[in-house]
Write a protein that holds these residues in place. Structure first.
Motif, PDB file in Angstrom:
ATOM      1  N   SER A 158       0.807   4.385   7.023  1.00  0.00           N
ATOM      2  CA  SER A 158       1.774   3.558   6.287  1.00  0.00           C
ATOM      3  C   SER A 158       3.003   3.255   7.138  1.00  0.00           C
ATOM      4  O   SER A 158       3.518   2.135   7.126  1.00  0.00           O
ATOM      5  N   LYS A 201      -6.699   5.287   4.773  1.00  0.00           N
ATOM      6  CA  LYS A 201      -5.712   5.494   3.713  1.00  0.00           C
ATOM      7  C   LYS A 201      -4.304   5.523   4.288  1.00  0.00           C
ATOM      8  O   LYS A 201      -4.060   6.091   5.352  1.00  0.00           O
ATOM      9  N   ARG A 202      -3.367   4.931   3.579  1.00  0.00           N
ATOM     10  CA  ARG A 202      -1.997   4.791   4.062  1.00  0.00           C
ATOM     11  C   ARG A 202      -1.309   6.127   4.323  1.00  0.00           C
ATOM     12  O   ARG A 202      -0.440   6.242   5.182  1.00  0.00           O
TER      13      ARG A 202
END
Length: 457
Positions: A158, A201-202
């Protein structure tokens, strides 16, 4: 025909427009004119202007356009253009360039002018440019850019995506680099593909998806970099120091450009042109550079001519020999230049070293014997038929065969010997080969003719 005339008229009109806009200080007009042209065309038009008008144009146009023009020019010319500007203006233009280009320009400038520009830059940025300009041009350090898509090992997917999404100016300078992962000490530990970022996935840490990257040492030479990019489909390779600290990235484009520049430079040196000579440079400078090589050739040719002088009686007795003297020296010189070309290429590729001189000689003399005999027979038959003298054919054919063997030996080995003693083989090999092949060719022809004199007259 009309199209050619129209093209010339357009060039003249454009040059006049640029000069008029520069005199009037019309920056908007200058920018509009340059936007119509490719960089190559724009640089050509710039160089058609006087030195004062060039300075005015580079001062008035936007820094982005000016930076493009300077980057398009050969390094030495680009440095000259920057040196002519006020340091503050030169710094504005430098700000639009990547660090590797900045370092190349600074390295080609006179020390005083370079320091004047560096003093206008941010202290940290100036220190980085000084560091980069200290590396040899044909190494990873000299070719790398310090703008690196660098991420800490503690970051998440992210975090990286947020950096990319900012569309920051620095991100544009990464030239499509993958994120390189470094630890707390700045040492390279991994690389993450952009595709991998989007498929993960972030919240995941970068360390969970990174792979061990290929890297090169800062002193890796150009030939080794060429091999890497030939073998792998990389856009760039990270550069590290001996401790593994990430210093920069060397791009495929930078390596390709450096290889092209090296090939062009070596070709010019073989022709006796030293440096990035362009006809827009001062006449005195161009003249001095050429005279250094040409003056040396006068001395070398006098040595060759002295051989002919020693055999004047033979020449007077058999005047037909004079017809074949230039043929023997020229054909042998061509064979020698072929050998020089192969050795220079193998040197640039790192395939041979000075210690391989004996091995190179054995390979060249093998070719020289075959070609020498073949060429000797051919020119001997021509001399026999043309002048009606089999003895003359034997003399000319034997001389060419011997001189060809000597020429390929010199052409193959001398660049290696010059390299060993620290001389530039591209500059010195040509004149030395020409002189020796001329002198030896004259000697072989005239000495054999003297021995064969009873059958020639």
């Amino acid at each position: 025909m009309n199209q050619a005339v129209n093209s010339i008229e357009l060039d003249i009109d454009l040059s006049e427009e640029l000069g008029a806009a520069a005199t009037a200080g019309d920056a908007a007009r200058l920018n509009a004119l340059f936007e119509r042209l490719s960089l190559a065309e724009a640089l050509r038009e710039l160089l058609e202007l006087s030195a004062d008008d060039r300075r005015k144009v580079l001062t008035l146009i936007s820094p982005e356009v000016a930076a493009g023009l300077v980057e398009e020019a050969p390094h030495e010319l680009g440095a000259d253009l920057m040196e002519d500007l006020e340091p503050a203006r030169a710094r504005e233009i430098m700000d639009e360039m990547d660090s590797d280009v900045q370092a190349d320009l600074i390295g080609d400038m006179e020390a005083a002018e370079a320091e004047a520009i560096l003093s206008q830059m941010d202290a940290e940025e100036a220190a980085e440019v000084r560091r980069l300009s200290g590396y040899d041009d044909d190494t990873a350090g000299g070719l790398m850019m310090s703008e690196v898509f660098e991420c800490r090992s503690t970051m998440t997917v992210s975090d990286v995506i947020k950096v990319i999404a900012k569309d920051d100016e620095d991100v544009d300078r990464y030239r499509g680099q993958h994120p390189y992962i470094v630890d707390e000490a700045g040492k390279l530990v991994g690389v993450v593909s952009l595709r991998g970022l989007l498929a993960t996935k972030r919240a995941a840490l970068l360390t969970t998806i990174m792979v061990k990257p290929m890297s090169v040492q800062v002193d890796t030479d150009l030939s080794d970099l060429e091999d890497i990019f030939d073998k792998y489909d990389f856009l760039g390779v990270p550069v590290v120091d001996a401790s593994g600290e990430l210093l920069g990235v060397v791009s495929r484009d930078a390596v390709s450009k450096a290889l092209l520049e090296r090939a062009e430079s070596e070709n010019l040196k073989l022709q006796g042109v030293v440096g990035d000579e362009l006809r827009s440079m001062p006449t005195g400078l161009r003249s001095r550079r050429r005279l250094v090589w040409l003056s040396a050739n006068i001395i070398l040719n006098m040595i060759a001519a002295s051989v002919i002088s020693a055999y004047e009686e033979t020449l007077l007795a058999v005047i037909a020999i004079a017809v074949f003297l230039p043929m023997v020296s020229d054909m042998s010189g061509c064979s020698g230049n072929q050998a020089v070309g192969v050795t220079m290429r193998e040197l640039s590729l790192g395939l041979v070293r000075p210690k391989d001189a004996v091995k190179v000689w054995f390979k060249e003399i093998s070719v020289g014997i075959i070609n020498g005999i073949a060429l000797g027979i051919l020119i001997g038959i021509v001399a026999w038929i043309w002048k009606g003298s089999p003895a003359l054919g034997l003399v000319i054919g034997a001389a060419l065969a011997l001189n060809t063997m000597l020429a390929v030996s010199i052409g193959g080995v001398v660049p290696l010997l010059l390299k060993r003693i620290g001389q530039d083989p591209a500059v010195a090999s040509g004149p030395l080969l020409t002189t020796v092949t001329d002198m030896a060719g004259f000697f072989f022809v005239l000495s054999l003719a003297t021995l064969m004199m009873p059958w020639l007259v």
